[in-house]
Design an enzyme around this catalytic site. Structure first.
Site: not given
Ligand SMILES: NC(=O)c1ccc[n+]([C@@H]2O[C@H](COP(=O)([O-])OP(=O)(O)OC[C@H]3O[C@@H](n4cnc5c(N)ncnc54)[C@H](OP(=O)(O)O)[C@@H]3O)[C@@H](O)[C@H]2O)c1
Length: 324
Positions: A134-137, A139
């Site tokens: 995932g994107c938040f995951a 970063a």
């Protein structure tokens, strides 16, 4: 050439995949499937591609492609794979969260590997099926994994992360509407965001025990990028922290440790992650920034594809940022 198929063609992540793959030296796009726009030119939806490609969306699949990218909303990748057959040699890269957690990684005879090159590049190289992070995951893990690898996440870890509006995909909702988003900021899913699961599994794989992650996700007034600040107790020096991060990322061509303070525009439209460290008393503040659609989605998917096919990890991913 590697023949690629893309499913969910009109969406944001598919748009980014098409833009990058059209210029990838070793890939040719075989089909771009759309349930809503079959028969229409791709450039009618992804209008910046006018003059760049004459490809049209299709409703037909080629089960013999070398690699298949699934750019569907959560739950739809499972359904799609149950309903459609692909050859045994077709490598699959799924951008949703359907297969990311260990409990969900075995599905109708397919084993999905968590496709995070900075965590397990050698495993990705051997994989046939990838669950793209995932994107938040992405970063947040890039900010925390070096500390986990040194078993340093033993106290509360406070995380704030702010994302651009493309993080929510192309379909409109009240909170992605211009009138809500413009000149605005808000939080959502405090302490409970779904990406905590995959972040937690990676941390346990490195330090063998769980970390207490206190995460407040926020919606920002911009279209692209994720900016993370995370802090926790860290008794060693700032120099030790820099050494830890630099050695953990020695073999990571897209992750850069910066002694200067960082900002979001350094990474927008690139597959790079920039990280900065700051020490205050016994706290270490880690700041990381990525482009949610590229390193947080389609760019990382192509990075995984490059590794799976034995190509240069950076092939096709030398992108020009949008600095101003
Ligand atoms: N946006 C990001 O920053 C980001 C980052 C990391 C991961 N992801 C994940 O990547 C996936 C795609 O995200 P996105 O931002 O590209 O979403 P999106 O813009 O909403 O696109 C998803 C596409 O899926 C197709 N679709 C929609 N409903 C469907 C259904 N019920 N059954 C089958 N297909 C359907 C549509 O394409 P057609 O009409 O052309 O078929 C739609 O354009 C999601 O799982 C998302 O969580 C997104």
């Amino acid at each position: 050439m590697i023949k690629a198929g893309i499913v969910g063609g009109t969406g944001y992540t598919a748009g980014e995949l098409i833009r990058i793959l059209l210029f990838h030296p070793k890939v040719e796009i075989d089909f771009i499937k759309s349930t809503t726009k079959a028969g229409q030119l791709v450039s009618e939806t992804h209008q910046d591609l006018t003059g760049t490609t004459a490809l049209s969306f299709t409703d037909k699949l080629n089960p013999e492609v070398d690699v298949l990218f699934l750019c569907l909303g959560h739950g739809n990748s499972k359904k799609f794979l149950e309903e459609n057959y692909f050859s045994d040699y077709t490598k699959i890269i799924d951008l949703s969260n359907d297969f990311r957690l260990k409990n969900n990684s075995h599905f109708i005879g397919k084993d999905f590997v968590y496709g995070f090159p900075e965590l397990q590049k050698e495993v990705v190289k051997k994989a046939n099926h990838i669950a793209n992070p995932g994107c938040f995951a992405t970063a947040i893990q890039l900010a925390l994994l070096p500390l986990a690898a040194d078993k340093k996440l033993q106290n509360d870890v406070h995380i704030n992360a702010i994302t651009g509006s493309t993080g929510a995909g192309g379909s409109l909702s009240a909170t992605s509407h211009f009138s809500w988003r413009n000149n605005n900021i808000s939080w959502y899913k405090p302490f409970t965001h779904q990406h905590l699961g995959e972040i937690g599994e990676s941390i346990v794989s490195l330090q063998q025990n769980e970390a207490n992650l206190i995460f407040i996700p926020q919606r920002g007034n911009f279209t692209r990028g994720i900016f993370v600040t995370a802090y926790t107790k860290f008794e060693s020096s700032l120099e030790d922290a820099y050494e830890l991060f630099e050695s953990f990322y020695a073999n990571a061509p897209f992750t850069h440790i910066s002694k200067k303070e960082i900002h979001l525009k350094q990474v927008v439209n690139t597959n790079h992650c920039h990280i900065h460290l700051h020490k205050h008393n016994n706290l270490l503040l880690v700041t990381s920034a990525i482009d949610n659609l590229i390193k947080g989605a389609s760019g990382q998917a192509i990075q995984n594809m490059n590794l799976m096919f034995g190509l240069d990890e950076k092939a096709g991913l030398q992108l020009k940022g949008n600095y101003f």
